[in-house]
Design an enzyme around this catalytic site. Structure first.
Site, PDB file in Angstrom:
ATOM      1  CG  LEU A 127      63.736 -37.003 -12.500  1.00  0.00           C
ATOM      2  CD1 LEU A 127      63.843 -35.598 -12.870  1.00  0.00           C
ATOM      3  CD2 LEU A 127      62.256 -37.777 -12.684  1.00  0.00           C
ATOM      4  CG  ASP A 128      65.437 -38.752  -7.352  1.00  0.00           C
ATOM      5  OD1 ASP A 128      66.484 -38.868  -6.772  1.00  0.00           O
ATOM      6  OD2 ASP A 128      64.333 -38.913  -6.581  1.00  0.00           O
ATOM      7  N   PRO A 129      68.799 -40.059  -9.097  1.00  0.00           N
ATOM      8  CG  PRO A 129      70.921 -40.829  -8.917  1.00  0.00           C
ATOM      9  CD  PRO A 129      69.527 -41.223  -9.256  1.00  0.00           C
ATOM     10  CG  ASP A 132      67.938 -35.211  -7.929  1.00  0.00           C
ATOM     11  OD1 ASP A 132      68.969 -35.444  -9.170  1.00  0.00           O
ATOM     12  OD2 ASP A 132      67.741 -36.090  -6.978  1.00  0.00           O
TER      13      ASP A 132
END
Length: 452
Positions: A127-129, A132
């Site tokens: 997700l993050d990273p 994104d």
């Protein structure tokens, strides 16, 4: 029918299962779940016919080399400090690797060797990273293709309880250890703002939090997350006078967290009296008395000392923080502290007692990219991209799914020969990120874009 593919899955944490569930759909994948403790690996593997379990100590180089060599691809969902070790093993046997972590300097050093071995070492695909990057680069590349410039880029992401589950003074809950969340409060933030490089020391990080408007239903605040200054180069947005990536929390979290920081609770120095081996019970008011250096352990005296540590002058927020301190029970003579060795870890134990997700409670992930754009004709507008997803009650959490599923998709793309870029890579080019992004909506993961 495609040939069977053998996958080594290192780790069985909560993001591993959505990844495994995605991979089992192919019908051609055999997944070996590997953990140091066999019981943990068996607990996950037993849910899926395509999976089996082994015990593996990744610090045993010979055992790791053998396990990696016996599979077509290794997914490393263990602590990021071990990824370079895994990649080295994969280079020896010329096998692919996928991680969801940022590329560390130790991993980057292996890029040339990975290219020479002809292997894909795909990273930063959670997700993050991860997600994104995909949605940010989509808009950035669209703007550039149309002859425009990115003048400002702000990206904030939060893994939070769904509103109905944000029912505690911090507005936050844990899926696993609280330690990482608290330690992140010590990180220095660096980013570009209005053409100036800003650096905020960890002790001041919570003071820098500001409102982030996404939807009227959410009272969110954001603050910088580590060093995002290099994203002007990484995302090829040299004209961006502001470039910041940050974390989001619900309103009130920074002020409460800053009070805990001011009290000294981020101190992870081992202390004999807090060691698990120290005899006898230790009441929480005694822990807080020692931490604050107070003469009295009376709750009223401790609360008075804590009130002096609250920075905000907002009367309502000050009341909320004191209420939260009482709710935590850290001034109470009737609540026993769990001894874990340091003030930080004793607090973590208390937070984990009170703030884990309960039965049927949902989490939520929310991610916003905000761009100020100058178009080819000189006109300007704002573009936003918002990803909002809720967990399934008693099912996969949103955080687990948005990390595990993109990892699973990237793995399948490599196994199917669709992702072929060799070396230690991240999803930074359209040929890598577009095929992955195209498959996310069918998994309930998407971004809503607006231009105004």
């Amino acid at each position: 029918m495609s040939a069977q593919k053998n996958i080594l899955l290192l780790g069985s944490g909560f993001v591993a299962e959505p990844c495994l569930e995605y991979l089992q759909r192919s019908g051609n994948n055999r997944v070996t779940v590997a953990c140091r403790g066999l019981d943990k690996a068996q607990q996950l593997a037993s849910k899926y016919p395509c999976a089996s379990a082994i015990s593996l100590d990744v610090e045993d180089d010979a055992a790791l080399d053998a396990a990696v060599a016996a599979h077509d691809l290794t997914i490393s969902l263990i602590p990021y400090t071990q990824h370079a070790r895994v990649i080295k093993a994969a280079i020896k046997s010329k096998k692919h690797v996928v991680t969801t972590s940022y590329i560390s300097p130790a991993m980057e050093e292996l890029d040339a060797a990975a290219k020479e071995a002809g292997i894909v070492c795909m990273n930063e695909i959670g997700l993050d990273p991860g997600i994104d990057h995909l949605y940010a680069l989509k808009i950035i590349n669209e703007v550039h293709a149309q002859g425009g410039k990115i003048l400002s880029f702000e990206s904030f992401c939060g893994g939070l309880p769904a509103p109905e589950a944000s029912n505690n003074p911090l507005g936050y809950k844990f899926s696993w250890s609280a330690r990482g969340v608290l330690l992140a409060l010590r990180n220095t933030a660096r980013y570009w703002e209005n053409g100036k490089l800003v650096e905020i020391a960890g002790k001041d990080l919570m003071d820098s939090a500001r409102p982030i408007f996404i939807y009227p239903a959410f009272a969110l605040v954001g603050y910088g997350n580590r060093d995002s200054s290099h994203y002007r180069q990484r995302y090829n947005i040299p004209h961006a006078e502001t470039c910041v990536r940050g974390s989001m929390r619900y309103q009130g979290f920074p002020e409460f967290a800053k009070t805990l920081v001011n009290m000294g609770f981020l101190d992870d120095t081992p202390r004999a009296e807090l060691a698990a081996s120290a005899g006898g019970d230790l009441a929480w008011n005694r822990v807080t008395q020692q931490l604050l250096g107070q003469a009295s352990a009376e709750p009223a005296a401790l609360l008075e000392a804590i009130e002096a540590k609250i920075d905000t002058q907002d009367a309502e927020l000050r009341k909320r923080i004191i209420h939260g301190i009482k709710w935590l029970g850290i001034t109470s003579p009737d609540v026993a502290a769990v001894k874990r060795g340091s003030y930080l870890d004793v607090l973590c134990a208390r937070l984990e007692q009170l703030m884990m997700y309960g039965e049927g409670e949902r989490d939520m992930i929310i991610l916003q990219h905000k761009f100020e754009v100058e178009n080819k004709d000189g006109s300007r507008n704002t573009r936003t991209s918002v990803t909002l997803m809720y967990g399934e009650p008693n099912g996969f959490q949103a955080m687990a799914k948005t990390v595990g599923v993109p990892c699973g998709i990237a793995t399948q793309q490599i196994l199917d020969g669709k992702l072929t870029a060799t070396g230690v890579i991240a999803p930074m080019t359209p040929e890598i990120y577009q095929p992955i992004m195209d498959l996310l909506p069918s998994e309930g993961i998407n971004a809503v874009e607006e231009t105004f």
